[in-house]
Scaffold this active site. Sequence first.
Site, PDB file in Angstrom:
ATOM      1  N   HIS A  55       0.836  -1.202   0.000  1.00  0.00           N
ATOM      2  CA  HIS A  55       0.000   0.000   0.000  1.00  0.00           C
ATOM      3  C   HIS A  55       0.881   1.266   0.000  1.00  0.00           C
ATOM      4  O   HIS A  55       0.656   2.189  -0.780  1.00  0.00           O
ATOM      5  CB  HIS A  55      -0.903  -0.060   1.246  1.00  0.00           C
ATOM      6  N   GLU A  56       1.910   1.283   0.836  1.00  0.00           N
ATOM      7  CA  GLU A  56       2.793   2.457   0.896  1.00  0.00           C
ATOM      8  C   GLU A  56       3.579   2.623  -0.413  1.00  0.00           C
ATOM      9  O   GLU A  56       3.794   3.745  -0.875  1.00  0.00           O
ATOM     10  CB  GLU A  56       3.775   2.339   2.072  1.00  0.00           C
ATOM     11  N   ASP A  78      -4.884   1.018  -2.126  1.00  0.00           N
ATOM     12  CA  ASP A  78      -5.412  -0.313  -1.777  1.00  0.00           C
ATOM     13  C   ASP A  78      -5.472  -1.201  -3.013  1.00  0.00           C
ATOM     14  O   ASP A  78      -5.009  -2.333  -3.008  1.00  0.00           O
ATOM     15  CB  ASP A  78      -6.829  -0.213  -1.199  1.00  0.00           C
ATOM     16  N   HIS A 134       1.495   4.430  -2.785  1.00  0.00           N
ATOM     17  CA  HIS A 134       1.464   5.886  -2.529  1.00  0.00           C
ATOM     18  C   HIS A 134       2.651   6.556  -3.234  1.00  0.00           C
ATOM     19  O   HIS A 134       2.545   7.660  -3.743  1.00  0.00           O
ATOM     20  CB  HIS A 134       1.550   6.189  -1.035  1.00  0.00           C
ATOM     21  N   GLU A 175      -6.317   6.746  -1.012  1.00  0.00           N
ATOM     22  CA  GLU A 175      -6.309   5.510  -0.231  1.00  0.00           C
ATOM     23  C   GLU A 175      -6.865   4.350  -1.042  1.00  0.00           C
ATOM     24  O   GLU A 175      -6.305   3.256  -1.057  1.00  0.00           O
ATOM     25  CB  GLU A 175      -7.135   5.677   1.055  1.00  0.00           C
TER      26      GLU A 175
HETATM   27 ZN   LIG Z   1      -2.497   5.044   2.669  1.00  0.00          ZN
END
Ligand SMILES: [Zn+2]
Length: 478
Positions: free
Chosen positions: A130-131, A199, A134, A195
Amino acid sequence: MYFYKIALLILLLLIQSGNVAASNNLPDMGSSINKLFPLNIEQEVGDQYMRMLRQQLPVVNDPQIRDYINELGFRLVAANEDAKDRQFYFFVINDASINAFAMPGGYIGVNSGLIQNAESESELAGVMAHEIAHVTQRHLARRLETQSQLSIPTMIAAVASMLVMTQNAEAGIAAMTTIQAGATQTMINHTRSNEAEADRIGIVTLASAGYNPLGMSRFFERLLQLSRYSGKRLAFLSTHPLNQNRITESRDRAMSLKFKSKADNFNFNLFKERLSSFLPRDYKPVKRAFEVQLAKFKPHQIPTSLEFGYALTINKLNQHYKAEKILQKLSNRYPTNLYFSLALAEIQIDGGNPQVTITSLEKKYHLNPGNDSITMTYARALLEDDQVKLALDVLYEHLPKVEEEPFIYEIMAEAQSRDGLFKEVSESTGLHLYYSGDLSGALSQFKQAMIGRSDDPYFNARILARIRKVQREMLHNR
Ligand SMILES: [Zn+2]
């Protein structure tokens, strides 16, 4: 005030690149981000910020911990098409609070508290995937961009509190109230759409890297419950807002994906035990808790990670002999597993008996060229055994692989000082300080290295170049 300075630095870099955040009409997303916050600038900001972060936070320098988190991180990077041409650096912070965050330049930090709460490698991989998303989607830069109509002081405040927030929710909130509230909140939180995107991408990455794609939703579910039951505000949840909806969505998405499991929970549990042994805490109650757990099993059924954790704990309480015996037994049972053999070697080195382990370390060193954990333990053993020149050779050869890691310069300075290389000691100490974010300390060490005559013109030229580099950076920061 410290973070205020970093924010200023970021702004300075933005201005220097000729991209002041002031324009009113913004062109399409992708190209305007590259204009506002080009990748090379983002990298430079990230590099500097990482060095400063090291001064403020207990980044774990242990090679085994670094090896583990980087192996996991780069396996995910290899499974994410967008991540392949980006730089990444993964690190663990020795902090019990539950947090993970991405910084500019592909720096991804995970707190040990988060790792302790993950129950499988796939869960930890879920947060990291997930990071990584980003970073690849440049969410940080995009958030800066959406705020670009804000006044410059507000923007500085926002960046400053955002950076504090990445580390510590409490401090972040405190910083916000002292600097600026309101407008900054939107920038600190990843937006809902960011987000959702992270995901989505993260789940696909998980499956293609061979992790259970349900790892992410399972872990998020656990964090949500933890925050409900404990009533505590989890740092991770304040930057990554979670709700049941989002968890259900990622679970459904994960269910539709096929994967071939490569997750290794055996080593994951050993990694967790090793990491726990670095937490500064009272080890007496920890030992008692281990003993309660151990008593539940028949001797031959004791889970290996439990026994390993117990050995590390009693070693902390100076029961070295007993710890050594347990590790010797585990090491015999799993001869190729580095967690056991290196922990055993460390106890023997610390106990002043490097001779008993040096031959086996040397063998491992030649069998696994470039392995950070083995190399560093081997170098320590050589140093303890007074084989200073050989220790230095090993370290010099290893240096190019870890030249931005402060820890290597500490042991290097020790070896150099025992070899009478005092100018080199100043250089190594300077590099240690530089990569730990202490520029003025580094500068004075490099100047020290210049005092007196050196017969080596290359040495002088190298030190001069280092001095200039530090001075340039100090000027930037001002
Ligand atoms: Zn996040």
